[in-house]
Design a protein around this motif. Structure first.
Motif, short mmCIF file in Angstrom:
data_model
loop_
_atom_site.label_atom_id
_atom_site.label_comp_id
_atom_site.label_asym_id
_atom_site.label_seq_id
_atom_site.Cartn_x
_atom_site.Cartn_y
_atom_site.Cartn_z
N PHE A 103 0.94 -20.76 10.12
CA PHE A 103 0.78 -19.88 9.87
C PHE A 103 2.11 -19.22 8.87
O PHE A 103 2.53 -19.98 8.43
CB PHE A 103 1.51 -19.07 11.35
N VAL A 104 2.00 -17.95 8.16
CA VAL A 104 2.65 -17.91 6.81
C VAL A 104 3.61 -16.84 7.69
O VAL A 104 2.93 -16.19 8.83
CB VAL A 104 1.71 -16.86 6.53
N HIS A 105 4.88 -17.37 7.04
CA HIS A 105 5.88 -16.10 7.50
C HIS A 105 6.15 -15.36 6.43
O HIS A 105 7.00 -16.13 6.16
CB HIS A 105 6.80 -16.80 8.56
N ARG A 106 6.32 -14.70 6.20
CA ARG A 106 6.90 -13.53 5.33
C ARG A 106 8.03 -12.13 6.08
O ARG A 106 8.08 -11.59 5.63
CB ARG A 106 5.89 -12.54 4.14
N PRO A 107 9.32 -13.27 6.42
CA PRO A 107 10.01 -11.95 6.53
C PRO A 107 10.89 -11.03 5.75
O PRO A 107 10.74 -10.80 4.52
CB PRO A 107 10.92 -13.01 6.44
N SER A 108 11.36 -9.83 6.38
CA SER A 108 11.51 -8.39 5.57
C SER A 108 12.67 -8.54 5.25
O SER A 108 13.98 -9.14 6.08
CB SER A 108 11.22 -7.56 5.61
N SER A 109 13.67 -8.34 3.98
CA SER A 109 15.07 -8.29 3.59
C SER A 109 15.25 -7.19 4.89
O SER A 109 16.76 -7.31 4.52
CB SER A 109 15.23 -8.36 2.49
N PHE A 129 -5.87 -11.27 4.12
CA PHE A 129 -4.53 -10.57 4.52
C PHE A 129 -3.56 -10.54 3.13
O PHE A 129 -2.34 -10.05 3.00
CB PHE A 129 -3.44 -10.74 5.53
N GLU A 130 -4.35 -11.52 2.13
CA GLU A 130 -3.47 -11.22 1.28
C GLU A 130 -2.82 -10.82 0.02
O GLU A 130 -1.49 -10.68 -0.30
CB GLU A 130 -3.68 -12.92 0.05
N HIS A 131 -2.95 -9.58 -0.04
CA HIS A 131 -3.06 -8.44 -1.01
C HIS A 131 -1.88 -6.98 -0.21
O HIS A 131 -1.39 -6.38 -0.51
CB HIS A 131 -4.46 -7.50 -1.03
N ILE A 132 -2.12 -8.17 1.08
CA ILE A 132 -0.77 -6.51 1.71
C ILE A 132 0.51 -7.56 2.73
O ILE A 132 1.37 -6.96 3.29
CB ILE A 132 -1.80 -5.68 3.24
N ILE A 133 0.81 -8.22 2.66
CA ILE A 133 1.37 -9.14 2.93
C ILE A 133 3.32 -8.32 1.98
O ILE A 133 3.80 -8.38 2.81
CB ILE A 133 2.10 -11.09 2.79
N GLN A 134 2.94 -8.94 1.13
CA GLN A 134 4.04 -8.64 0.56
C GLN A 134 4.76 -7.21 0.16
O GLN A 134 5.84 -6.98 0.92
CB GLN A 134 3.74 -9.31 -0.99
N PRO A 135 3.65 -6.57 0.08
CA PRO A 135 3.79 -5.14 0.05
C PRO A 135 4.50 -4.64 1.46
O PRO A 135 5.24 -3.82 1.18
CB PRO A 135 2.52 -4.04 -0.08
N ALA A 137 6.33 -6.04 3.71
CA ALA A 137 7.36 -7.03 3.65
C ALA A 137 8.32 -6.14 2.51
O ALA A 137 10.08 -6.04 3.43
CB ALA A 137 7.41 -8.44 3.39
N GLU A 138 8.28 -5.51 2.40
CA GLU A 138 8.74 -5.35 1.24
C GLU A 138 8.82 -4.10 0.31
O GLU A 138 8.28 -4.38 -0.99
CB GLU A 138 9.51 -6.11 -0.06
N PRO A 139 8.31 -2.60 0.79
CA PRO A 139 8.05 -1.82 0.16
C PRO A 139 8.62 -1.40 -0.83
O PRO A 139 10.05 -1.57 -0.53
CB PRO A 139 7.65 -0.59 1.62
N GLU A 140 8.13 -0.68 -1.86
CA GLU A 140 9.22 -0.55 -2.92
C GLU A 140 10.01 0.66 -2.91
O GLU A 140 11.36 1.36 -2.94
CB GLU A 140 8.44 0.47 -4.29
N ASP A 141 9.20 1.76 -1.87
CA ASP A 141 10.00 2.79 -1.23
C ASP A 141 10.63 2.48 0.04
O ASP A 141 10.93 1.96 0.84
CB ASP A 141 9.18 4.19 -1.18
N PRO A 142 12.73 2.86 -0.29
CA PRO A 142 13.04 2.52 0.87
C PRO A 142 12.60 3.01 2.20
O PRO A 142 13.18 2.74 3.27
CB PRO A 142 14.72 2.41 0.20
N ILE A 410 -5.50 1.64 1.48
CA ILE A 410 -5.46 2.00 2.13
C ILE A 410 -5.20 1.40 3.92
O ILE A 410 -4.09 2.78 4.90
CB ILE A 410 -6.63 2.97 2.34
N TYR A 411 -5.49 0.54 4.21
CA TYR A 411 -4.54 -0.45 5.31
C TYR A 411 -3.49 -0.25 5.51
O TYR A 411 -2.61 -0.19 6.70
CB TYR A 411 -5.04 -1.69 5.10
N ILE A 412 -2.94 -0.51 3.82
CA ILE A 412 -0.53 -0.53 4.29
C ILE A 412 -0.60 0.83 5.03
O ILE A 412 0.63 1.59 5.84
CB ILE A 412 -0.67 -0.84 3.56
N ASN A 413 -1.64 2.30 3.95
CA ASN A 413 -0.82 3.89 4.09
C ASN A 413 -1.10 3.53 6.40
O ASN A 413 -0.33 4.31 6.48
CB ASN A 413 -1.98 4.31 3.47
N HIS A 414 -2.33 2.98 6.62
CA HIS A 414 -2.12 3.20 8.11
C HIS A 414 -1.49 3.02 8.64
O HIS A 414 -0.85 3.24 10.17
CB HIS A 414 -4.25 2.67 8.41
N LEU A 415 -1.29 1.17 8.20
CA LEU A 415 0.56 1.03 8.66
C LEU A 415 1.05 1.83 8.71
O LEU A 415 2.37 2.61 10.29
CB LEU A 415 0.23 -0.55 8.34
#
Length: 460
Positions: A103-109, A129-135, A137-142, A410-415
């Protein structure tokens, strides 16, 4: 329909860091085979018009696509590909009968991040899911919701070992989901959400149906799906069993609205094209030897899906020949194509799972509908899969079956919208709503957990 297990949650072994490496000898052998492929002299079937949908699909993938893919595959830079894969934090653990679960585990800060397990289908993998994991976990907008992202390889896929047998509660979606729930709980996520499409969707549903404790409010507390085909029931099921599809389709235009007619039409197209489903269910071993042995064989079997998609999406930045070859490479190098068929072999028909009474959700459901999906499901059909009401539903203006790969933004926006307080991001920025046309908004799917956290002083 398989019944949920009442066994206690199995523990996981301490997760160990994992690095994806390709054996140089295997790479050399692959490139050697691709240098001298044995191909037919011409297409097996003549090129046919796409409007003749069944005949058209019989002829794919075309020889031209195969001839284009082979040299490109041979030129794949495995060192660069390995670096690309390993930019994510990979781990393995052992859970009950699953000797190795990758598994990949990318916890958010972020301390307020929502634990989320993303579950792939077939012929996908964690890598879709490679394109959505990082965004995520760490959205630019808090002000946007953040997620602790966990992306497993299902048992039998890529780096995860297959089940020891196909017994109910072990080798089926119920058994797999039990392993996934143990993974999330073992990582310390006592309250989490699941999200999935394709064969991941019954696993995500099972987590919400079987692994939510009403007693202490732990487990899977919300489900997001972008694939929810539901077997027909009532009059529609009766008519489907006795009438030819062409007659049913004509009758539907008098009885149903455009959305329901489209569902019936797409269901017929799906049944016309599901030869792969039947083969992988009834003759998985017979097919698997050839696909494990032959690079061109696996290229042809998996290439069918990408040949058609890339033809209709020329120049697509993420769903293209490169991404297809990367996925095919992962299956080939791990020799896991045969065991990846197991969801088809051991489980009931996928739409029957979504329609079953045992799998009706008591936790909030969010559903994302993408226009080029195999089957588009109207709200009233999705409603049949939950107790109470569907909490959130939205439609995208583009994208299809591989939604997270095709339209990651778009997938990220839905989530983000589905998991925001009230089910809608509090922002005037239009980009946060790109591809999100609201159909149903009863609230956010994580609202109950937030309220519980507030009552507990944020200590949950």
């Amino acid at each position: 329909m398989p019944q949920p297990s009442s066994d206690p949650i199995p523990s996981i072994t301490p997760p160990q860091p994992f690095t994806i490496r390709f054996d140089p000898k295997d790479v050399e052998e692959l490139k050697s085979r691709l240098s001298n492929p044995r191909l037919p002299d011409q297409d097996f079937l003549p090129a046919l018009d796409a409007k003749q949908r069944s005949n058209y699909h019989q002829a794919r993938p075309g020889l031209e696509w195969i001839k284009k893919a082979i040299p490109k595959w041979r030129e794949l830079d495995f060192e660069a590909f390995s670096e690309k894969l390993n930019r994510f934090p990979h781990f393995t653990t052992s859970v009950d009968w699953c000797e190795r679960l990758h598994f990949v585990h990318r916890p958010s800060s972020r301390s307020d991040a929502i634990p989320l397990i993303l579950i792939h289908g077939w012929p996908g993998s964690w890598y879709e899911f490679e394109h959505i994991i990082q965004p995520l976990a760490e959205p630019e907008d808090p002000s946007l919701p953040a997620f602790h992202v966990v992306v497993p390889s299902l048992p039998g896929f890529l780096f995860s070992s297959p089940p020891p047998n196909k017994d109910p509660g072990v080798g089926d979606f119920v058994g797999y989901s039990r392993i996934l729930n143990a993974l999330m709980r073992g990582l310390g996520y006592d309250r989490y959400a699941s999200s999935a499409g394709d064969w991941g969707s019954p696993h995500a549903r099972c987590l919400g149906a079987n692994h939510y404790s009403e007693k202490d409010g732990t487990g899977c507390r919300a489900v997001h799906l972008n694939f929810c085909p539901v077997s027909p029931s009532g009059v529609t099921k009766l008519l489907r069993n006795v009438l030819p599809y062409t007659v049913l389709e004509g009758l539907a235009k008098w009885v149903y609205d455009k959305e329901h007619v489209q569902m019936i039409q797409k269901a017929q197209i799906y049944e016309d094209q599901m030869a792969y489903y039947i083969v992988q269910k009834l003759r998985p071993v017979q097919l698997s030897y050839g696909l494990v042995d032959s690079p061109v064989g696996i290229l042809g079997w998996l290439g069918y899906f990408y040949d058609i998609l890339t033809e209709f999406k020329p120049g697509h930045p993420t769903l293209n020949l490169d991404s297809a070859l990367e996925t095919i490479t992962l299956f080939h190098m791990t020799k896991s194509i045969g065991t990846s068929f197991l969801p088809y072999t051991v489980n009931p028909y996928l739409p029957d799972i979504h329609a079953s009474a045992e799998m009706r959700l008591k936790v909030p459901l969010a559903y994302s509908d993408f226009p080029e999906e195999i089957v588009n499901v109207p709200l009233d059909y999705v409603q049949k899969t939950v107790h109470g009401k569907v909490r959130w539903m939205a439609k995208s203006n583009k994208g299809g079956h591989f939604a997270a790969l095709e339209e990651p933004k778009i997938y990220i926006n839905h989530l983000r919208n589905a998991f925001s307080k009230g089910g809608k991001i509090k922002s005037d920025d239009a980009k946060h709503f790109q591809g999100v046309r609201q159909v149903c908004l009863e609230g956010g799917v994580w609202d109950e957990v937030r309220k519980e956290q507030e009552r507990a002083g944020g200590k949950l």
